[in-house]
Enzyme design. Structure first.
Site, PDB file in Angstrom:
ATOM      1  N   SER A  94      -8.537  -4.968   1.806  1.00  0.00           N
ATOM      2  CA  SER A  94      -8.221  -4.133   0.198  1.00  0.00           C
ATOM      3  C   SER A  94      -9.048  -4.659  -0.176  1.00  0.00           C
ATOM      4  O   SER A  94      -9.743  -5.646  -0.062  1.00  0.00           O
ATOM      5  CB  SER A  94      -6.775  -4.979   0.347  1.00  0.00           C
TER       6      SER A  94
ATOM      7  N   LYS B 140      -8.643   0.346   1.672  1.00  0.00           N
ATOM      8  CA  LYS B 140      -7.193   0.351   0.255  1.00  0.00           C
ATOM      9  C   LYS B 140      -8.113   0.152  -0.889  1.00  0.00           C
ATOM     10  O   LYS B 140      -8.575  -1.186  -0.729  1.00  0.00           O
ATOM     11  CB  LYS B 140      -6.248  -0.376   0.823  1.00  0.00           C
TER      12      LYS B 140
ATOM     13  N   LYS C 173      -7.875  -0.838  -4.751  1.00  0.00           N
ATOM     14  CA  LYS C 173      -7.120  -1.287  -5.426  1.00  0.00           C
ATOM     15  C   LYS C 173      -7.879  -0.312  -6.994  1.00  0.00           C
ATOM     16  O   LYS C 173      -8.820   0.089  -7.526  1.00  0.00           O
ATOM     17  CB  LYS C 173      -7.539  -2.964  -6.130  1.00  0.00           C
TER      18      LYS C 173
ATOM     19  N   ASP D 250      -4.081   1.613  -4.261  1.00  0.00           N
ATOM     20  CA  ASP D 250      -2.739   0.974  -4.439  1.00  0.00           C
ATOM     21  C   ASP D 250      -3.030   0.370  -6.234  1.00  0.00           C
ATOM     22  O   ASP D 250      -3.774  -0.390  -6.553  1.00  0.00           O
ATOM     23  CB  ASP D 250      -2.738  -1.105  -3.752  1.00  0.00           C
TER      24      ASP D 250
ATOM     25  N   GLU E 134      -0.164   3.090  -2.979  1.00  0.00           N
ATOM     26  CA  GLU E 134       1.047   1.728  -2.884  1.00  0.00           C
ATOM     27  C   GLU E 134       1.825   1.587  -4.414  1.00  0.00           C
ATOM     28  O   GLU E 134       0.292   1.426  -5.329  1.00  0.00           O
ATOM     29  CB  GLU E 134       0.418   1.141  -2.460  1.00  0.00           C
TER      30      GLU E 134
ATOM     31  N   ASP F 156       5.660  -1.817  -2.926  1.00  0.00           N
ATOM     32  CA  ASP F 156       5.848  -2.901  -2.170  1.00  0.00           C
ATOM     33  C   ASP F 156       6.268  -3.917  -2.748  1.00  0.00           C
ATOM     34  O   ASP F 156       7.367  -4.278  -2.533  1.00  0.00           O
ATOM     35  CB  ASP F 156       3.703  -2.993  -2.699  1.00  0.00           C
TER      36      ASP F 156
ATOM     37  N   LYS G 244       5.817  -7.294   3.008  1.00  0.00           N
ATOM     38  CA  LYS G 244       5.453  -8.417   3.463  1.00  0.00           C
ATOM     39  C   LYS G 244       6.834  -9.782   3.279  1.00  0.00           C
ATOM     40  O   LYS G 244       7.194  -9.434   2.579  1.00  0.00           O
ATOM     41  CB  LYS G 244       4.911  -8.663   2.003  1.00  0.00           C
TER      42      LYS G 244
ATOM     43  N   GLY H  32      -0.461  -8.026   2.723  1.00  0.00           N
ATOM     44  CA  GLY H  32      -1.286  -8.863   3.106  1.00  0.00           C
ATOM     45  C   GLY H  32      -1.405 -10.011   1.341  1.00  0.00           C
ATOM     46  O   GLY H  32      -0.947  -9.201   0.384  1.00  0.00           O
TER      47      GLY H  32
HETATM   48  O1  OSB Z   1      -0.768  -5.713  -3.339  1.00  0.00           O
HETATM   49  O2  OSB Z   1      -1.033  -5.889  -1.874  1.00  0.00           O
HETATM   50  C1  OSB Z   1      -0.763  -6.085  -2.971  1.00  0.00           C
HETATM   51  C2  OSB Z   1      -2.892  -9.561  -2.568  1.00  0.00           C
HETATM   52  C3  OSB Z   1      -2.291 -10.065  -3.131  1.00  0.00           C
HETATM   53  C4  OSB Z   1      -1.225  -9.921  -4.086  1.00  0.00           C
HETATM   54  C5  OSB Z   1      -0.861  -8.166  -3.927  1.00  0.00           C
HETATM   55  C6  OSB Z   1      -1.655  -8.328  -2.769  1.00  0.00           C
HETATM   56  C7  OSB Z   1      -2.625  -8.653  -1.871  1.00  0.00           C
HETATM   57  C8  OSB Z   1      -3.486  -7.072  -1.542  1.00  0.00           C
HETATM   58  C9  OSB Z   1      -4.326  -8.219  -1.000  1.00  0.00           C
HETATM   59  O3  OSB Z   1      -3.422  -6.206  -2.019  1.00  0.00           O
HETATM   60  C10 OSB Z   1      -3.950  -7.803   0.802  1.00  0.00           C
HETATM   61  C11 OSB Z   1      -4.591  -9.587   1.571  1.00  0.00           C
HETATM   62  O4  OSB Z   1      -5.840  -8.426   2.294  1.00  0.00           O
HETATM   63  O5  OSB Z   1      -3.474 -10.518   2.160  1.00  0.00           O
HETATM   64 MG    MG Z   2       0.398  -3.720  -3.095  1.00  0.00          MG
END
Ligand code: OSB
Ligand code: MG
Length: 375
Positions: free
Chosen positions: A136, A162, A164, A189, A214, A239, A263, A291
């Site tokens: 991510s 992924k 952001k 995302d 996402e 999510d 998650k 994650g």
């Molecule tokens: O939106 O998926 C998410 C981390 C914390 C809260 C929300 C998200 C995330 C990540 C990081 O995208 C994922 C990771 O590498 O742990």
């Molecule tokens: Mg997410």
């Protein structure tokens, strides 16, 4: 099984690099780490994955600590609990707070699998010895900086990325990465930063062959996502707005998404994750493991759950070193040459907590013991 002692530690671990989404920037990982001991002398570990500030959802590290201390731990301590379902029922007087509940449940599954002499993956019916992973990637200040970061991850061996995104830092960034890496497994995302006013903009992402988009729209929304999914070709993945198997069922039935990010923390634990997994599998809907910047404890849990057959898309379960110079487990997770992590085979979570490092990163400790008279 009876849990007779729980230690709840607030740990704060520095990130190697600050991480930004559409909504927040973090420089540290905060979590409540749960150590649960039974009358039979076993120790299980869990992690409450809420962020330090309540912006991903209403839970935060401090709120997890409070809810555990005041409500959840008194409900489970010293109680005979046959399985995760019994644990869930014991915690049911407390509404919501699924991340806090999931931290306790993680320790419970660790104990349960250990007591049976099984790895957690075996216990859950996992079918893989390695799980496919991706990274991510934080929102970056400039497209150039983003490109360098992505190149670095690909060099390390990650085969799925992924990005952001947020309004204004989305199309150019996605176009750039796609232009440089035409065959890369790529997804984005939005962390709830978009509204229906952005439909045209989001539709432009269709041109880039993304695995999925996402949670672009509201944190708790499923209705507006239906409109989005009708407008675009790329699968919408939810999510934030999926907290249970019931939410998943409703979202799928109205066409709000075609993929679900699971998650364990967000949905209240492994038990609920399995229910979402099974529902999606029946309907031929792909799921993948999300994650929350997990320490080695939560990471071990995620890897075990992701070894189930319905997890057919790569997860956000990168190696420990993506976030941490030092993890609190003795053997941090490392990336295999095929962009996978190896599923632990030892009993329970299959990890050993490095108590020296755990102490180093602990900023507060609370210990709870069952009263001798508790039944
Ligand atoms: O939106 O998926 C998410 C981390 C914390 C809260 C929300 C998200 C995330 C990540 C990081 O995208 C994922 C990771 O590498 O742990
Ligand atoms: Mg997410």
């Amino acid at each position: 099984m009876k849990i007779t002692r729980i230690v709840a530690r607030h740990v704060r671990m520095p990130f190697r690099h600050a991480f930004s989404t559409s909504r927040w920037t973090l420089t540290h990982k905060d979590a409540i780490v749960i150590e649960a001991s039974t009358d039979a002398g076993l120790t299980g570990w869990g992690e409450c994955v809420a962020l330090a500030y309540p912006d991903y959802c209403y839970e935060s590290t401090a709120i997890n600590a409070l809810v555990l201390r005041e409500y959840l731990i008194p409900l489970v301590l010293g109680r005979e609990l046959a399985d995760a379902q019994a644990l869930w029922e014991a915690m049911s007087p407390v509404a919501g707070h699924r991340i806090a509940k999931a931290g306790l449940e993680c320790a419970f599954w660790d104990l349960d699998a250990q007591a049976r002499g099984q790895s957690l993956s075996q216990r859950l019916g996992g079918t893989r010895t390695r799980v496919e992973t991706g990274v991510s990637v934080s929102v970056h200040d400039t497209p150039d900086a983003l490109l360098r970061t992505v190149e670095g991850y690909l060099y390390e061996g990650y085969q799925r990325v992924k990005l952001k995104i947020k309004p204004g830092k989305d199309l150019a960034e996605t176009t750039l990465i796609r232009r440089h890496f035409p065959d890369l497994k790529l997804q984005v995302d939005g962390n709830a930063a978009y509204t229906l006013e952005h439909l045209d903009r989001l539709a432009e992402l269709d041109a880039h062959g993304l695995l999925l988009i996402e949670q672009p729209l509201g944190n708790e929304d499923i209705i507006d996502h239906v409109q989005l999914q009708q407008r675009i070709q790329t699968p919408v993945c939810l999510d934030e707005s999926i907290l249970s198997a019931d939410d998943a069922r409703k979202a799928l039935s109205i066409g709000a998404c075609r993929v679900i990010n699971i998650k364990p923390g967000r949905v209240g634990g492994v038990r609920e994750s399995l229910r979402i997994h099974d529902l999606c599998r029946q309907q031929g809907v792909a799921v993948w493991m999300g994650g929350m910047f997990e320490t080695g404890i939560g990471r071990a849990l995620n890897v075990a759950v992701a070894s189930l057959p319905g997890f057919t898309l790569p997860g956000d379960i990168s190696a420990s070193a993506k976030y941490f110079a030092q993890d609190i487990v003795e053997s941090p997770f490392v990336l295999n040459g095929d962009s996978t992590l190896t599923v632990p085979t030892g009993p329970g979570l299959g990890i050993a907590v490095d108590t020296r490092r755990l102490d180093k990163f602990t900023v507060a400790t609370e210990t709870f013991k069952a009263h001798a008279a508790a039944a």
